[in-house]
Scaffold this active site. Structure first.
Site, PDB file in Angstrom:
ATOM      1  N   TYR A  30      -2.923   2.966  -8.127  1.00  0.00           N
ATOM      2  CA  TYR A  30      -1.863   2.187  -7.482  1.00  0.00           C
ATOM      3  C   TYR A  30      -1.752   2.601  -6.025  1.00  0.00           C
ATOM      4  O   TYR A  30      -1.257   3.676  -5.699  1.00  0.00           O
ATOM      5  CB  TYR A  30      -0.541   2.421  -8.211  1.00  0.00           C
ATOM      6  CG  TYR A  30       0.579   1.463  -7.847  1.00  0.00           C
ATOM      7  CD1 TYR A  30       0.430   0.473  -6.889  1.00  0.00           C
ATOM      8  CD2 TYR A  30       1.804   1.549  -8.494  1.00  0.00           C
ATOM      9  CE1 TYR A  30       1.461  -0.396  -6.574  1.00  0.00           C
ATOM     10  CE2 TYR A  30       2.857   0.690  -8.197  1.00  0.00           C
ATOM     11  CZ  TYR A  30       2.670  -0.280  -7.240  1.00  0.00           C
ATOM     12  OH  TYR A  30       3.700  -1.136  -6.935  1.00  0.00           O
ATOM     13  N   LYS A  73      -4.566  -1.421  -7.827  1.00  0.00           N
ATOM     14  CA  LYS A  73      -3.394  -2.276  -7.645  1.00  0.00           C
ATOM     15  C   LYS A  73      -2.870  -2.030  -6.239  1.00  0.00           C
ATOM     16  O   LYS A  73      -2.651  -0.884  -5.847  1.00  0.00           O
ATOM     17  CB  LYS A  73      -2.314  -1.934  -8.680  1.00  0.00           C
ATOM     18  CG  LYS A  73      -1.001  -2.681  -8.460  1.00  0.00           C
ATOM     19  CD  LYS A  73       0.089  -2.192  -9.419  1.00  0.00           C
ATOM     20  CE  LYS A  73       1.403  -2.923  -9.154  1.00  0.00           C
ATOM     21  NZ  LYS A  73       2.511  -2.434  -9.992  1.00  0.00           N
TER      22      LYS A  73
END
Length: 301
Positions: free
Chosen positions: A133, A158
């Site tokens: 992330y 992400k």
């Protein structure tokens, strides 16, 4: 790892004593899967992973895996200190999760080599696929992203930063190494606003906070956007943009409003944990009107 559809980030319900309400969680996760979620991301940002104990984190992941029953991938949140991230990743693997979403180390500034080492250390110790992330204190250059992509266990990134120029370069650098098997997705809050922009740089997948409380609206937007239906523009203008304006009033409302929305839909979610704050009565009233608007537009469309 293959995802097909909107990525669902379930909320973590708390009961009147402030404990995790596993029964409500099970109903919430089941509802999301039944509405066509392409993946379940349990105990992540929207699930208030920052506020969960190790036992609570494990309970949320375990129940999510049980309810999902292999119908779609389950990805569990992990992050913070190296030790905490490894413990959470190992627990997720033992509980049957398909992967982890590796969040940034908290309140730590580090060079690119240190960020890559953070990911390498968790990967080496946990033996489970990892989606990284990118946000906050963990933002990669295209070169560092390519280093991550060279680790077979790292299966995706992400993005929660929103720098599309950088993201385009990252996508190109990683595709040169891993081809189409590597997964990218847009993780900005209320990602519906930026889905077209991300798609233009090679990032078609996105997570939807709205899916956690108005899956009908989120799903209608998803289908309309991909089919070129004008309903997507209408929902953007009359539901998602006003939702973002309400969200931007107070830090943390990217989670607090979603939880309030679920309560307004009749789900016994409880409130958020500190340092988040629940919306005011006036803001909840405005959110209720938005929900009615979104649902009516979907019904008409």
């Amino acid at each position: 790892m293959n995802f097909d559809g909107i990525l669902f980030f379930p909320l973590t319900p708390f009961d009147s004593e402030g404990e995790v309400n596993e029964d409500v969680l099970a109903e919430h996760v089941a509802s999301g899967v039944e509405h066509g979620a392409g993946g379940v991301f349990a105990a992540c940002g929207t699930g208030e992973v920052h506020a969960l104990s190790a036992a609570e984190h494990a309970a949320v992941v375990r129940r999510s895996v049980e309810v999902t029953a292999g119908r779609v991938p389950v990805v569990a949140g992990a992050g913070g200190s190296v030790g905490t991230a490894i413990e959470q990743a190992r627990a997720a693997r033992e509980l049957g999760a398909d992967a982890i979403l590796l969040l940034p180390p908290y309140l730590v500034g580090a060079p690119q080599s240190g960020l890559v080492d953070y990911v390498r250390t968790v990967v080496a110790a946990s033996d489970i696929p990892v989606v990284v992330y990118q946000r906050g204190s963990m933002v990669f250059t295209p070169q560092s992203a390519a280093e991550l992509a060279a680790i077979p266990q790292v299966v995706g990134i992400k993005d929660g930063v929103g720098d599309l120029g950088r993201m385009h370069q990252i996508v190109m650098a990683v595709r040169d190494l891993r081809g189409e098997e590597f997964t990218f997705f847009n993780g900005l809050p209320t990602a519906e606003l930026t889905v077209a922009a991300y798609r233009s740089v090679g990032v078609p997948l996105y997570s939807s906070a709205a899916f956690a409380f108005v899956p009908e609206v989120a799903d209608a937007f998803y289908r309309a956007f991909h089919s070129g239906d004008a309903l997507a523009d209408t929902l953007m203008r009359e539901f998602f943009e006003p939702l973002v304006r309400l969200r931007d009033r107070t830090p943390g409302y990217a989670v607090s409003l979603v939880k309030a929305g679920a309560r307004l839909r009749g789900v016994d979610m409880g409130g958020v944990r500190a340092p988040f704050r629940d919306p005011t009565a006036e803001e909840e009233s405005a959110l209720a009107e938005l929900i009615e608007t979104g649902l009516s537009l979907v019904k008409e469309g």
